[in-house]
Design an enzyme around this catalytic site. Structure first.
Site, PDB file in Angstrom:
ATOM      1  N   ASP A  29     127.730  19.899  51.240  1.00  0.00           N
ATOM      2  CA  ASP A  29     127.155  20.141  49.909  1.00  0.00           C
ATOM      3  C   ASP A  29     125.730  20.658  50.033  1.00  0.00           C
ATOM      4  O   ASP A  29     125.302  21.536  49.284  1.00  0.00           O
ATOM      5  CB  ASP A  29     127.138  18.840  49.091  1.00  0.00           C
ATOM      6  CG  ASP A  29     128.492  18.580  48.475  1.00  0.00           C
ATOM      7  OD1 ASP A  29     129.322  19.514  48.467  1.00  0.00           O
ATOM      8  OD2 ASP A  29     128.735  17.445  48.029  1.00  0.00           O
TER       9      ASP A  29
ATOM     10  N   LEU B  74     166.771  30.824  44.619  1.00  0.00           N
ATOM     11  CA  LEU B  74     167.711  30.541  45.709  1.00  0.00           C
ATOM     12  C   LEU B  74     168.989  29.946  45.166  1.00  0.00           C
ATOM     13  O   LEU B  74     168.968  29.189  44.193  1.00  0.00           O
ATOM     14  CB  LEU B  74     167.088  29.528  46.679  1.00  0.00           C
ATOM     15  CG  LEU B  74     165.854  29.977  47.457  1.00  0.00           C
ATOM     16  CD1 LEU B  74     165.263  28.803  48.225  1.00  0.00           C
ATOM     17  CD2 LEU B  74     166.226  31.097  48.426  1.00  0.00           C
TER      18      LEU B  74
ATOM     19  N   LYS C  10     161.742  22.413  51.098  1.00  0.00           N
ATOM     20  CA  LYS C  10     161.585  23.070  49.793  1.00  0.00           C
ATOM     21  C   LYS C  10     160.641  22.218  48.947  1.00  0.00           C
ATOM     22  O   LYS C  10     160.961  21.077  48.604  1.00  0.00           O
ATOM     23  CB  LYS C  10     162.949  23.192  49.110  1.00  0.00           C
ATOM     24  CG  LYS C  10     162.912  23.997  47.838  1.00  0.00           C
ATOM     25  CD  LYS C  10     164.330  24.278  47.371  1.00  0.00           C
ATOM     26  CE  LYS C  10     164.345  25.306  46.263  1.00  0.00           C
ATOM     27  NZ  LYS C  10     163.700  24.849  45.036  1.00  0.00           N
TER      28      LYS C  10
ATOM     29  N   GLU D  68     153.830  27.863  47.334  1.00  0.00           N
ATOM     30  CA  GLU D  68     154.036  26.885  46.266  1.00  0.00           C
ATOM     31  C   GLU D  68     152.723  26.153  46.002  1.00  0.00           C
ATOM     32  O   GLU D  68     152.055  25.714  46.944  1.00  0.00           O
ATOM     33  CB  GLU D  68     155.125  25.908  46.752  1.00  0.00           C
ATOM     34  CG  GLU D  68     155.854  25.171  45.679  1.00  0.00           C
ATOM     35  CD  GLU D  68     156.943  25.994  44.977  1.00  0.00           C
ATOM     36  OE1 GLU D  68     157.077  27.209  45.241  1.00  0.00           O
ATOM     37  OE2 GLU D  68     157.640  25.414  44.138  1.00  0.00           O
TER      38      GLU D  68
ATOM     39  N   CYS E 104     160.274 -12.418  19.677  1.00  0.00           N
ATOM     40  CA  CYS E 104     160.556 -12.520  21.103  1.00  0.00           C
ATOM     41  C   CYS E 104     161.978 -13.053  21.298  1.00  0.00           C
ATOM     42  O   CYS E 104     162.329 -14.088  20.719  1.00  0.00           O
ATOM     43  CB  CYS E 104     159.549 -13.455  21.755  1.00  0.00           C
ATOM     44  SG  CYS E 104     159.976 -13.864  23.454  1.00  0.00           S
TER      45      CYS E 104
ATOM     46  N   CYS F  29     155.942 -19.054  26.334  1.00  0.00           N
ATOM     47  CA  CYS F  29     157.274 -18.449  26.236  1.00  0.00           C
ATOM     48  C   CYS F  29     157.968 -18.583  27.588  1.00  0.00           C
ATOM     49  O   CYS F  29     157.405 -18.212  28.612  1.00  0.00           O
ATOM     50  CB  CYS F  29     157.127 -16.972  25.848  1.00  0.00           C
ATOM     51  SG  CYS F  29     158.673 -16.070  26.002  1.00  0.00           S
TER      52      CYS F  29
HETATM   53  S1  IVH Z   1     161.181  30.731  50.486  1.00  0.00           S
HETATM   54  C1  IVH Z   1     163.707  33.569  47.350  1.00  0.00           C
HETATM   55  N1  IVH Z   1     160.325  28.372  51.025  1.00  0.00           N
HETATM   56  O1  IVH Z   1     161.809  27.566  45.711  1.00  0.00           O
HETATM   57  C2  IVH Z   1     162.555  32.693  47.310  1.00  0.00           C
HETATM   58  N2  IVH Z   1     160.673  28.871  48.755  1.00  0.00           N
HETATM   59  O2  IVH Z   1     164.394  28.277  44.338  1.00  0.00           O
HETATM   60  C3  IVH Z   1     162.548  31.788  48.474  1.00  0.00           C
HETATM   61  N3  IVH Z   1     160.100  27.015  47.245  1.00  0.00           N
HETATM   62  O3  IVH Z   1     160.750  30.285  43.851  1.00  0.00           O
HETATM   63  C4  IVH Z   1     161.216  31.639  48.996  1.00  0.00           C
HETATM   64  N4  IVH Z   1     159.463  25.629  48.789  1.00  0.00           N
HETATM   65  O4  IVH Z   1     158.916  28.785  44.678  1.00  0.00           O
HETATM   66  C5  IVH Z   1     160.692  29.205  50.059  1.00  0.00           C
HETATM   67  N5  IVH Z   1     159.529  26.328  51.728  1.00  0.00           N
HETATM   68  C6  IVH Z   1     159.884  27.145  50.742  1.00  0.00           C
HETATM   69  C7  IVH Z   1     159.839  26.750  49.400  1.00  0.00           C
HETATM   70  C8  IVH Z   1     160.254  27.654  48.421  1.00  0.00           C
HETATM   71  C9  IVH Z   1     159.628  25.801  47.503  1.00  0.00           C
HETATM   72  C10 IVH Z   1     160.426  27.525  45.897  1.00  0.00           C
HETATM   73  C11 IVH Z   1     159.928  28.909  45.629  1.00  0.00           C
HETATM   74  C12 IVH Z   1     161.086  29.626  45.032  1.00  0.00           C
HETATM   75  C13 IVH Z   1     162.073  28.544  44.763  1.00  0.00           C
HETATM   76  C14 IVH Z   1     163.460  29.092  44.944  1.00  0.00           C
END
Ligand code: IVH
Length: 674
Positions: free
Chosen positions: A39, A85, A118, A181, A415, A439
């Site tokens: 900082d 996906l 994911k 993400e 109650c 109670c």
């Molecule tokens: S690869 C075609 N890797 O999942 C898009 N996506 O249902 C695929 N997501 O819109 C991108 N974690 O926002 C990928 N490790 C990951 C992910 C990921 C979350 C989300 C992404 C995408 C959605 C697809």
């Protein structure tokens, strides 16, 4: 050298060092200096830039500050469509996907797969021009998203300039797009909701919605105040050959100073994918963010491209999902359960259903308002949800499945256990409470709490024994336990000579409990162990606390208005006044603490790991006896972290980040013997 030149050189160096600090802290989770030192450097840089505004660069750490509120978000076209996906749920569906794509590729093509967790957040596409952060766009409909650049700029793990190493120079030339993400970590979400509750504000639903809502805030200052993180999963260049595989993309992302999940890896067969899937099925609880599965993609990006897109999803990738944490079932009945503090919580009795591997028969409905807001009726088919070890929840009724026989829930006015009229502290409060201290359904929980480890620590008086004693008519409230005699207990089946004598002795032994424990034991809403300590330290006696006003209480550090109100309300209740008088009559007198200033006055301690020569409790008492404070977690105000054996990483990490002084057991003993 001219002053300007000197300032320019100094500013460049400061930027580099501050950025290095940020990268280590927010991306690598390491600390190269304390927050205060960083900082201070930022402060110096700001002063230079104020004096020589021409020296300000777009990627200067001073430019991360949250800007002015926006009138709205600009719509921006994506460079290439952001896809979604398709899901697979088990080994068979995964094998079918692999078969399908193999058929579309030349016979004998060797496939490698790239796997990542994911993440449950919201997708964003970040645009860097010549290595400098330019723009961030939400997913939107996949073709057009919203320009949330000002908000994403406040996320510390997003670099304003990409890092250059010897192998990645070309990614700092021209346009580099990074997709990933934006997530809110579970722990931060929990803390945020704890703060909401403390301030009497409604809770946020889940980390994803909170992250998404935050990013769509028009005021970047509000965004900066919420902890968000960016984890990348895609690296896009105009010339596709520059990123040949997904594995290469992740390695390059890391080199550029962007978080890409470290557990992401390559698999060579379906079996290896399944192993990874199984490994993370349980371990995912320990991840900082929520996830409901994996992403599996063909590693070779040329092959991935060749496989094309069906609908909204690429053929070359799938989401490999874990079993649902949701299921549907029927609400058989709704009853009201009375908790320790008297809170009357509607609970749904469900037809048993398996959710995320365990059978669920009951789910909390939180409060009357929630039942009506969600319009959950007895007889409804509902969606239930269970996350980790959290109590199952009813998400919503399936209104279309109603046949007219469903019954609306009516909150009882009395109650269900003792018939006392339920009350609300304020008309605006969501929760009805049973105000009757005696109670039965409240008292066994309250007495169990009174005797629990952090409270009076009475061995042998758990909730079960408390219930048995209440049922036998021996006790009604925590004060009554002091009246129990050996003979009374011997009349009950669950006690024999020795156990009865032991319990009576254990109770009598706690006639002069330390004041903080006694305050905590009373079960005042909002008053946890630390607040009880703070209250005891401030008032020194129960009598003084009894007559404290909201104003007086609010002045104590760590006591907000909501806590203060709850305390005053508790002591104002006639039944509580009677309870306290009863304690007095029975000779129960908490030890009034006169904390004279001691050698450790003003010093606060946290212990991590186990100490050899003294227990944690003993250390705490001795620290307090010398005027110091004992805390359970490391914060800004912590002076010493005492490091014992088998330490957990959390406290250490935090101490490193905050620059807290670390001492060993011997040093603590030295301080305690002064
Ligand atoms: S690869 C075609 N890797 O999942 C898009 N996506 O249902 C695929 N997501 O819109 C991108 N974690 O926002 C990928 N490790 C990951 C992910 C990921 C979350 C989300 C992404 C995408 C959605 C697809």
């Amino acid at each position: 050298m001219s002053d300007l030149k000197k300032a320019a050189a100094r500013a460049a160096k400061l930027r580099e060092l501050i950025n290095d600090y940020r990268y280590h802290y927010h991306v690598l989770n390491k600390s190269i200096m304390s927050e205060a030192a960083a900082d201070s450097l930022k402060h110096e840089l700001t002063r230079i830039e104020e004096k020589y505004p021409d020296l300000i660069t777009a990627d200067s750490p001073t430019q991360r500050v949250a800007g002015e509120p926006l009138p709205g978000f600009k719509q921006v076209q994506h460079s290439s469509r952001m896809l979604s996906l398709n899901d697979v749920f088990d080994a068979d569906e995964l094998a079918a996907w692999i078969d399908r794509i193999k058929k579309l590729l030349p016979a004998g093509t060797k496939l490698e797969y790239f796997m990542d967790i994911k993440m449950d957040g919201l997708a964003a596409a970040l645009d860097y021009q010549d290595g400098v952060y330019k723009q961030a766009i939400t997913r939107g409909d996949g073709f057009v998203g919203e320009d949330v650049s000002a908000n994403v700029r406040t996320i510390e793990s997003v670099p304003l300039r990409l890092r250059q190493t010897k192998d990645n120079a070309k990614f700092l030339r021209g346009r580099t797009e990074i997709r990933g993400e934006i997530v809110m970590y579970k722990e931060d979400f929990r803390k945020l909701n704890a703060r909401q509750a403390k301030a009497g504000r409604p809770a946020f639903a889940n980390p994803r919605n909170t992250a998404a809502g935050t990013i769509r805030q028009l005021n970047p200052k509000l965004v900066a105040a919420r902890p968000l993180h960016f984890h990348a999963y895609d690296l896009i260049r105009d010339s596709k050959a520059e990123v040949p595989t997904n594995n290469f993309a992740y390695e390059t992302l890391c080199a550029l100073g962007i978080i890409a999940n470290p557990m992401a890896t390559v698999a060579k067969s379906a079996d290896e994918i399944i192993n990874f899937y199984k490994k993370w099925e349980h371990e995912r609880q320990k991840l900082p963010f929520n996830t409901d599965g994996l992403v599996v993609k063909v590693n070779d990006r040329r092959l991935h491209e060749r496989l094309g897109v069906v609908g909204k999803a690429p053929r070359g990738s799938v989401a490999f999902k874990y079993p649902a944490e949701q299921a549907t079932t029927k609400v058989k009945d709704i009853f009201v359960s009375i908790g320790r503090t008297g809170a009357a919580t509607p609970v749904a009795m469900l037809e048993p259903v398996v959710v995320a591997g365990s059978t669920v028969q009951m789910a909390t409905l939180h409060n009357e308002g929630e039942v009506h807001r969600k319009d959950i009726r007895i007889g409804d088919s509902v969606i239930v949800h269970k996350a980790g070890d959290v109590i199952p929840e009813v998400i919503r009724p399936l209104v279309k499945l109603r046949d007219g026989s469903e019954k609306k829930f009516v909150m009882p006015t009395r109650c269900p256990d003792c018939g006392t009229r339920l009350v609300k502290a304020k008309a605006t409060e969501a929760i009805w409470r049973c105000p009757n201290n005696a109670c039965p359904s409240r008292s066994w929980k309250l007495i169990g709490h009174f005797a629990s480890k952090g409270a009076l620590d009475i061995d042998g008086l758990g909730e079960k024994n408390a219930m048995a004693l209440i049922e036998a008519g021996l006790i009604k409230d925590p004060a009554d336990i002091y009246k129990i005699k050996n003979d009374d207990l011997l009349k009950l089946e669950r006690f024999a000579d020795i156990s009865a004598a032991k319990l009576v002795a254990a109770i009598q032994d706690k006639k002069n409990p330390p004041l903080p424990r006694f305050i905590y034991a009373l079960g005042i809403r909002q008053v946890g162990e630390q607040t009880a300590i703070d209250l005891a330290n401030h008032f020194h006696s129960l009598e003084k606390l009894r007559s404290a006003t909201i104003d007086e209480l609010s002045q104590i550090e760590g006591v907000g208005e909501v806590v203060a109100e709850s305390i005053v309300e508790w002591f104002a209740r006639p039944s509580h006044k009677r309870l306290l008088d009863k304690f007095k009559k029975l000779g129960v007198k908490p030890q009034e603490i006169r904390r004279s200033a001691g050698p450790l006055t003003g010093k606060s301690f946290v212990i991590t790991g186990s100490l050899e020569s003294i227990s944690r409790e003993e250390a705490a008492e001795r620290i307090r006896a010398r005027g110091g404070t004992f805390q359970t977690s490391v914060g800004n105000e912590t002076d010493y972290l005492v490091v014992g054996d088998n330490v957990g990483a959390n406290k250490l990490d935090r101490a490193e980040k905050l620059g807290t002084k670390q001492i060993d057991e011997q040093k603590l003993l030295d301080l305690l013997s002064k």
